[in-house]
Design a protein around this motif. Sequence first.
Motif, PDB file in Angstrom:
ATOM      1  N   GLU A 129       0.835  -1.205   0.000  1.00 18.52           N
ATOM      2  CA  GLU A 129       0.000   0.000   0.000  1.00 18.52           C
ATOM      3  C   GLU A 129       0.870   1.255   0.000  1.00 18.52           C
ATOM      4  OE1 GLU A 129      -2.707   0.077   3.258  1.00 18.52           O
ATOM      5  OE2 GLU A 129      -3.741   1.865   2.526  1.00 18.52           O
ATOM      6  N   LEU A 130       0.612   2.104  -0.955  1.00 15.81           N
ATOM      7  CA  LEU A 130       1.297   3.410  -0.973  1.00 15.81           C
ATOM      8  C   LEU A 130       0.308   4.453  -0.487  1.00 15.81           C
ATOM      9  CD1 LEU A 130       2.763   1.794  -3.544  1.00 15.81           C
ATOM     10  CD2 LEU A 130       3.801   4.026  -3.829  1.00 15.81           C
ATOM     11  N   SER A 131       0.678   5.164   0.564  1.00 12.81           N
ATOM     12  CA  SER A 131      -0.224   6.178   1.106  1.00 12.81           C
ATOM     13  C   SER A 131       0.383   7.558   0.950  1.00 12.81           C
ATOM     14  CB  SER A 131      -0.484   5.949   2.596  1.00 12.81           C
ATOM     15  OG  SER A 131      -0.695   4.624   2.855  1.00 12.81           O
ATOM     16  N   ASN A 179      -1.489   7.231  -4.167  1.00 14.00           N
ATOM     17  CA  ASN A 179      -2.230   6.334  -3.281  1.00 14.00           C
ATOM     18  C   ASN A 179      -2.659   5.122  -4.098  1.00 14.00           C
ATOM     19  OD1 ASN A 179      -2.669   7.787  -0.618  1.00 14.00           O
ATOM     20  ND2 ASN A 179      -3.310   9.331  -2.104  1.00 14.00           N
ATOM     21  N   CYS A 180      -2.167   3.971  -3.786  1.00 14.56           N
ATOM     22  CA  CYS A 180      -2.665   2.758  -4.453  1.00 14.56           C
ATOM     23  C   CYS A 180      -2.325   1.505  -3.651  1.00 14.56           C
ATOM     24  CB  CYS A 180      -2.184   2.648  -5.889  1.00 14.56           C
ATOM     25  SG  CYS A 180      -0.465   2.943  -6.165  1.00 14.56           S
ATOM     26  N   ILE A 181      -3.077   0.471  -3.935  1.00 13.50           N
ATOM     27  CA  ILE A 181      -2.882  -0.802  -3.221  1.00 13.50           C
ATOM     28  C   ILE A 181      -2.691  -1.918  -4.246  1.00 13.50           C
ATOM     29  CG2 ILE A 181      -3.883  -2.416  -1.555  1.00 13.50           C
ATOM     30  CD1 ILE A 181      -5.599  -0.192  -0.456  1.00 13.50           C
ATOM     31  N   PHE A 182      -1.739  -2.796  -3.968  1.00 10.57           N
ATOM     32  CA  PHE A 182      -1.477  -3.939  -4.853  1.00 10.57           C
ATOM     33  C   PHE A 182      -1.633  -5.227  -4.040  1.00 10.57           C
ATOM     34  CE2 PHE A 182       1.254  -0.367  -6.113  1.00 10.57           C
ATOM     35  CZ  PHE A 182       0.926  -0.202  -7.447  1.00 10.57           C
ATOM     36  N   LYS A 233       4.193   7.015   2.754  1.00 12.54           N
ATOM     37  CA  LYS A 233       4.890   5.761   3.100  1.00 12.54           C
ATOM     38  C   LYS A 233       4.446   4.612   2.206  1.00 12.54           C
ATOM     39  CE  LYS A 233       1.572   4.904   6.781  1.00 12.54           C
ATOM     40  NZ  LYS A 233       1.316   4.703   8.184  1.00 12.54           N
ATOM     41  N   VAL A 234       5.288   3.594   2.196  1.00 15.31           N
ATOM     42  CA  VAL A 234       4.959   2.338   1.516  1.00 15.31           C
ATOM     43  C   VAL A 234       4.853   1.278   2.605  1.00 15.31           C
ATOM     44  CG1 VAL A 234       5.726   0.624  -0.185  1.00 15.31           C
ATOM     45  CG2 VAL A 234       6.315   3.033  -0.508  1.00 15.31           C
ATOM     46  N   VAL A 235       3.716   0.598   2.639  1.00 17.62           N
ATOM     47  CA  VAL A 235       3.525  -0.436   3.663  1.00 17.62           C
ATOM     48  C   VAL A 235       3.412  -1.796   2.968  1.00 17.62           C
ATOM     49  CG1 VAL A 235       2.111  -1.210   5.610  1.00 17.62           C
ATOM     50  CG2 VAL A 235       2.306   1.238   5.108  1.00 17.62           C
ATOM     51  N   ILE A 236       4.256  -2.708   3.358  1.00 14.06           N
ATOM     52  CA  ILE A 236       4.251  -4.042   2.756  1.00 14.06           C
ATOM     53  C   ILE A 236       3.879  -5.065   3.824  1.00 14.06           C
ATOM     54  CG2 ILE A 236       5.666  -5.779   1.573  1.00 14.06           C
ATOM     55  CD1 ILE A 236       7.364  -3.349   0.531  1.00 14.06           C
ATOM     56  N   ASP A 237       2.751  -5.677   3.645  1.00 13.87           N
ATOM     57  CA  ASP A 237       2.226  -6.648   4.628  1.00 13.87           C
ATOM     58  C   ASP A 237       2.283  -6.085   6.048  1.00 13.87           C
ATOM     59  OD1 ASP A 237       1.589  -8.524   2.720  1.00 13.87           O
ATOM     60  OD2 ASP A 237       3.551  -9.517   2.815  1.00 13.87           O
ATOM     61  N   GLY A 238       1.859  -4.851   6.189  1.00 12.41           N
ATOM     62  CA  GLY A 238       1.790  -4.223   7.513  1.00 12.41           C
ATOM     63  C   GLY A 238       3.102  -3.634   7.994  1.00 12.41           C
ATOM     64  N   LYS A 239       4.172  -3.826   7.232  1.00 11.01           N
ATOM     65  CA  LYS A 239       5.478  -3.294   7.664  1.00 11.01           C
ATOM     66  C   LYS A 239       5.847  -2.087   6.817  1.00 11.01           C
ATOM     67  CE  LYS A 239       7.225  -7.505   9.633  1.00 11.01           C
ATOM     68  NZ  LYS A 239       7.822  -8.788   9.374  1.00 11.01           N
ATOM     69  N   VAL A 240       6.229  -1.013   7.506  1.00 15.55           N
ATOM     70  CA  VAL A 240       6.544   0.228   6.794  1.00 15.55           C
ATOM     71  C   VAL A 240       7.963   0.130   6.218  1.00 15.55           C
ATOM     72  CG1 VAL A 240       6.781   2.743   7.012  1.00 15.55           C
ATOM     73  CG2 VAL A 240       5.049   1.527   8.360  1.00 15.55           C
ATOM     74  N   LEU A 241       8.043   0.395   4.905  1.00 14.94           N
ATOM     75  CA  LEU A 241       9.336   0.339   4.207  1.00 14.94           C
ATOM     76  C   LEU A 241      10.247   1.452   4.721  1.00 14.94           C
ATOM     77  CD1 LEU A 241      10.572  -1.349   1.845  1.00 14.94           C
ATOM     78  CD2 LEU A 241       9.803   0.429   0.298  1.00 14.94           C
ATOM     79  N   HIS A 242      11.518   1.122   4.925  1.00 15.56           N
ATOM     80  CA  HIS A 242      12.558   2.010   5.450  1.00 15.56           C
ATOM     81  C   HIS A 242      12.395   2.300   6.942  1.00 15.56           C
ATOM     82  CE1 HIS A 242      14.030   2.471   1.484  1.00 15.56           C
ATOM     83  NE2 HIS A 242      12.990   3.137   1.045  1.00 15.56           N
ATOM     84  N   LYS A 243      11.372   1.676   7.560  1.00 18.51           N
ATOM     85  CA  LYS A 243      11.242   1.835   9.007  1.00 18.51           C
ATOM     86  C   LYS A 243      11.318   0.435   9.638  1.00 18.51           C
ATOM     87  CE  LYS A 243       8.225   3.921  12.439  1.00 18.51           C
ATOM     88  NZ  LYS A 243       6.810   4.245  12.685  1.00 18.51           N
ATOM     89  N   ASP A 244      10.370  -0.403   9.249  1.00 14.22           N
ATOM     90  CA  ASP A 244      10.379  -1.772   9.781  1.00 14.22           C
ATOM     91  C   ASP A 244      11.253  -2.697   8.923  1.00 14.22           C
ATOM     92  OD1 ASP A 244       8.496  -0.918  11.665  1.00 14.22           O
ATOM     93  OD2 ASP A 244       6.875  -1.238  10.231  1.00 14.22           O
ATOM     94  N   ILE A 245      11.258  -2.439   7.625  1.00  9.59           N
ATOM     95  CA  ILE A 245      12.093  -3.251   6.721  1.00  9.59           C
ATOM     96  C   ILE A 245      12.815  -2.315   5.731  1.00  9.59           C
ATOM     97  CG2 ILE A 245      10.874  -5.481   6.752  1.00  9.59           C
ATOM     98  CD1 ILE A 245       9.267  -4.493   4.296  1.00  9.59           C
ATOM     99  N   SER A 246      13.979  -2.753   5.241  1.00 13.21           N
ATOM    100  CA  SER A 246      14.730  -1.917   4.289  1.00 13.21           C
ATOM    101  C   SER A 246      14.284  -2.174   2.850  1.00 13.21           C
ATOM    102  CB  SER A 246      16.220  -2.207   4.389  1.00 13.21           C
ATOM    103  OG  SER A 246      16.664  -1.948   5.668  1.00 13.21           O
TER     104      SER A 246
END
Lengths: 210, 233
Positions: A4-6, A22-25, A58-71
């Motif tokens: 998800e891109l918010s 804003n989009c969801i894949f 932000k970009v959220v991948i499976d609930g994890k925020v990119l560059h915060k929770d995962i690189s």
Amino acid sequence: MKIELSNYSKVIKRRTVLDHVNCIFYSGNIYGLYGRNGSGKTMLLRAISGLIYGTHGKVVIDGKVLHKDISFPKSMGVIIENTNLLPNYDAYTNLKILSNIKKIASDNDINDALSSVGLDPSNKKKVRTYSLGMRQRLSIAQALFEDPNLLLLDEPTNALDESSVEIVRNLLLKKKEQGTLIIIASHNKEDLNILADQIIKVVDGKVILS
Amino acid sequence: MDKIKQLVITFLMLIVYCYLTPKNGSITTLYGGIPVGGNLYFFLLNYFLFAIFSFFIFESTQKYINGYGIFQLVRHQSRKKIFQLLFSELIKYILIIESLKIFCYLLLNFIQRKQLPMYHLDVLVLFFGTIFCMIVFLLIQMLLEAKYSSKISLLYTQVIYILILFGSDICLKYFPNSVINYLFLNNYMMMRHYTLLNTSFLVNTLIVTLLFVLLTSTLYLTGKHIFEEKDIL
């Protein structure tokens, strides 16, 4: 898998290259990013792949925020502009070297990936002697051979002849059936019409869902 | 240019360098550097050696942030890891060139039937001094490459090196006992320079080692930070 891109924006040298996207894949789908050169398609792929940092959003991948929770997304295959394989090695060795990083692909996986794109795994020709089409097919094999959950492909059918385009299309449709999330950036509308479940138009960094 | 070609060219350049280096039967001359009040020949020789290193390291960073490096980056899942790989590659290259340099020097001594090189304790210290000095300058080149193009960063690094090279000579001439001399890194490669400072060999060695450790750590951490924050475009 859900990406998800918010409200995602990216400004480079005072130029907005992605503007409040804003989009969801979802996995098991093929998404087509369509737009003219410089519209922001590749930049959107870079944003999802973690190669760039957003200015806003932000970009959220499976609930994890990119560059915060995962690189980076955990399991991803990419073809993106300005990438190339090692010119002084053959196709197999190129993939073998890459496979040593994650150590999840076997020799068979490498051979299968090369064969699936119409390359001979036993061919010892160096990549620098390859035609553009062969290099493109090798890039596709590179993205596929570790069987990633996410495929980000920038102009995957560029430089391919008709039969190779057909092979690649079938490969991608097969991956989609296996549940892979595939995002393709292309200015080739025909490719996207055949492959994509949803076409997303990118105009001056803005996303127009259709 | 691929690394094999670069290595062959580097080897040939090192042969030339060692041929031009004065030989007095001691390997110390390889690390002795520019004599105080030495003529331009010694400066050019010193710069020539750095140019060899610089040439070998050229485009190393670009390789990791463009092209093939992107395929590695998404698999390593870490920008930090990529910088660590780059740093270890730098150390590897420096050790390869230094070993080649010594090999070329010994080979030429043998061919020219010069006196066999003698080992001195100083050499070991000077050897590590040279390694540290190269690490600092080449790290600067690599970090500049992360920001600018390879050619621009090569140019900037050469300018920095040449300024420090000539600056050290001028500084030693006008401020012979000043601590400012320590800031001219390639001084450490010039044994005859630092022995002129009014401190003992041990104190000099300790001060300069500390300085190099601090500089290398600072550059390493800066590099890690640059890589972690960098957009891969």
